[in-house]
Design a protein around this motif. Sequence first.
Motif, short mmCIF file in Angstrom:
data_model
loop_
_atom_site.label_atom_id
_atom_site.label_comp_id
_atom_site.label_asym_id
_atom_site.label_seq_id
_atom_site.Cartn_x
_atom_site.Cartn_y
_atom_site.Cartn_z
N VAL A 1 40.40 32.28 20.77
CA VAL A 1 40.08 33.56 20.11
C VAL A 1 41.16 33.89 19.08
O VAL A 1 40.87 34.35 17.97
N PHE A 2 42.42 33.63 19.42
CA PHE A 2 43.52 33.91 18.50
C PHE A 2 43.41 33.06 17.24
O PHE A 2 43.58 33.55 16.11
N THR A 3 43.12 31.76 17.41
CA THR A 3 43.02 30.90 16.23
C THR A 3 41.79 31.22 15.40
O THR A 3 41.82 31.10 14.16
N MET A 4 40.70 31.63 16.04
CA MET A 4 39.50 31.99 15.28
C MET A 4 39.71 33.26 14.46
O MET A 4 39.21 33.38 13.34
N THR A 5 40.46 34.20 15.02
CA THR A 5 40.76 35.42 14.25
C THR A 5 41.67 35.12 13.06
O THR A 5 41.69 35.87 12.08
N ALA A 6 42.44 33.99 13.14
CA ALA A 6 43.28 33.61 12.01
C ALA A 6 42.44 33.22 10.80
O ALA A 6 42.93 33.25 9.67
N PHE A 7 41.19 32.84 11.00
CA PHE A 7 40.27 32.53 9.91
C PHE A 7 39.58 33.78 9.38
O PHE A 7 38.74 33.68 8.49
N GLY A 8 39.86 34.93 9.92
CA GLY A 8 39.22 36.16 9.49
C GLY A 8 38.01 36.55 10.31
O GLY A 8 37.29 37.49 9.93
N THR A 9 37.74 35.88 11.42
CA THR A 9 36.61 36.23 12.27
C THR A 9 36.91 37.52 13.02
O THR A 9 38.01 37.66 13.58
N PRO A 10 35.99 38.49 13.04
CA PRO A 10 36.22 39.70 13.83
C PRO A 10 36.46 39.36 15.30
O PRO A 10 35.86 38.43 15.85
N LEU A 11 37.34 40.12 15.95
CA LEU A 11 37.70 39.83 17.32
C LEU A 11 36.49 39.89 18.25
O LEU A 11 36.33 39.04 19.15
N GLY A 12 35.62 40.87 18.04
CA GLY A 12 34.44 40.99 18.90
C GLY A 12 33.52 39.80 18.79
O GLY A 12 32.99 39.30 19.79
N LEU A 13 33.33 39.30 17.56
CA LEU A 13 32.46 38.15 17.35
C LEU A 13 33.07 36.88 17.94
O LEU A 13 32.37 36.05 18.54
N ALA A 14 34.39 36.72 17.79
CA ALA A 14 35.06 35.56 18.37
C ALA A 14 34.96 35.60 19.90
O ALA A 14 34.70 34.57 20.54
N THR A 15 35.14 36.78 20.48
CA THR A 15 35.02 36.91 21.93
C THR A 15 33.61 36.63 22.40
O THR A 15 33.39 35.94 23.41
N ALA A 16 32.61 37.14 21.67
CA ALA A 16 31.22 36.89 22.04
C ALA A 16 30.88 35.40 21.97
O ALA A 16 30.15 34.87 22.81
N THR A 17 31.43 34.72 20.96
CA THR A 17 31.19 33.28 20.84
C THR A 17 31.76 32.54 22.03
O THR A 17 31.12 31.64 22.59
N LEU A 18 32.98 32.90 22.45
CA LEU A 18 33.59 32.23 23.59
C LEU A 18 32.84 32.53 24.88
O LEU A 18 32.69 31.65 25.74
N ILE A 19 32.36 33.78 25.03
CA ILE A 19 31.59 34.11 26.23
C ILE A 19 30.30 33.29 26.26
O ILE A 19 29.93 32.72 27.30
N GLY A 20 29.62 33.20 25.12
CA GLY A 20 28.40 32.40 25.07
C GLY A 20 28.67 30.93 25.35
O GLY A 20 27.89 30.25 26.03
N TYR A 21 29.78 30.43 24.83
CA TYR A 21 30.17 29.04 25.08
C TYR A 21 30.38 28.79 26.56
O TYR A 21 29.93 27.77 27.11
N ARG A 22 31.05 29.72 27.24
CA ARG A 22 31.29 29.53 28.67
C ARG A 22 30.00 29.66 29.47
O ARG A 22 29.82 28.98 30.48
N VAL A 23 29.10 30.53 29.05
CA VAL A 23 27.83 30.65 29.77
C VAL A 23 27.06 29.33 29.69
O VAL A 23 26.51 28.85 30.68
N ILE A 24 27.01 28.72 28.51
CA ILE A 24 26.24 27.49 28.33
C ILE A 24 26.90 26.29 29.00
O ILE A 24 26.23 25.45 29.61
N THR A 25 28.22 26.20 28.91
CA THR A 25 28.91 25.02 29.43
C THR A 25 29.33 25.16 30.88
O THR A 25 29.61 24.14 31.54
N VAL A 26 29.40 26.38 31.40
CA VAL A 26 29.86 26.59 32.78
C VAL A 26 28.73 27.08 33.66
O VAL A 26 28.34 26.45 34.64
N TRP A 27 28.16 28.24 33.30
CA TRP A 27 27.21 28.88 34.20
C TRP A 27 25.84 28.21 34.21
O TRP A 27 25.21 28.09 35.27
N VAL A 28 25.35 27.79 33.06
CA VAL A 28 24.02 27.14 33.04
C VAL A 28 24.02 25.84 33.83
O VAL A 28 23.11 25.61 34.65
N PRO A 29 25.03 24.95 33.68
CA PRO A 29 25.00 23.71 34.46
C PRO A 29 25.55 23.85 35.88
O PRO A 29 25.49 22.88 36.64
#
Length: 330
Positions: A285-313
């Motif tokens: 999240v810290f490195t993504m915000t360094a590119f100018g990504t809003p913190l909320g959007l970066a956090t949502a992306t990481l949450i979605g990533y964990r749902v797909i790679t952790v919770w779904v399987p």
Amino acid sequence: MSLLPLDEIPAPAPARSPAAAARLLPRLLSVLPLLLIGAWAAVDWRTLYDGAARLGSADPWWLLAALFFTCLGWLAPACVRQGALPERLPPWLLLASQFAAGAANHVLPASIGAHAVTLRFLRGRGIPLGRAAASLALYSLVRPIAKTAVFLVFLLAFPDLLRLDEVVPDRRTLFLAAGGVTFGLTAPLLLVTAVPPLRRPALTFVRTALTDARRLHTMPSRVLALWGGAAVTPLLQATVIACVGASLGLPMTWAQVTFAFLAASTAVGAVPAPGGIGPVDAALVFTMTAFGTPLGLATATLIGYRVITVWVPLLPGALVLSALVHRKVL
């Protein structure tokens, strides 16, 4: 009891035989992953709920692509596992064991769960304990080396991709990291030196590991599976993040997301958290915000990533793990 006739005295209950206890143990072990999932869901239900709500408004085609690359992410570790052994393993059982190991890996820290499942799988295939442990050590050594090599390639290919002055750790963090690496390398040596009974097993293990490593690197197919699979794994993980981000409107290219993931996972990937959850997420999240990504959007992306790679399987992986235990593959 003394007043009852002999034929009316109740017989003592038969003691449970060791064979019956041995038959009961696999059943209990097959249910254990499901119990762990239930406990984890109860503790982390907020993350699961928020991630599912975020993904409900995402582009489904990008999420389908993320799921596809997640499936490829199970194939790459299986290739690395095969590349770490000279013997040929059953491909489908190997893939099933790695799918099950993914579920175990998200419960225990520092890949202990995945290594335990793989060790049981290799022992079941007739691999001696010393050589199975040596393959796990080679697997654990090759993956960070390959990830670092891919990261350096990105540094050379895209020198201006990331504003390094914003993400390079300060001197104190570098000293802590150097101290951790030094301790990790010297502690086993000091332990073996201080405890004489450990010297002979340690030397035997090192000789076995070096012998297998030399033999593997004379086999082109094993070299390709070992190093190629280790190099592709972080790229597949970063591609999943990029697909989830694209479904949510993340204003970053694939190269930027991959670079951010490699930088974050290389920096804090050694922190012993279950499945890398926590430290890697915060760094990413810290490195993504360094590119100018809003913190909320970066956090949502990481949450979605964990749902797909952790919770779904997780539930299918636990079911496969239970089935492998029940069929005595593990």
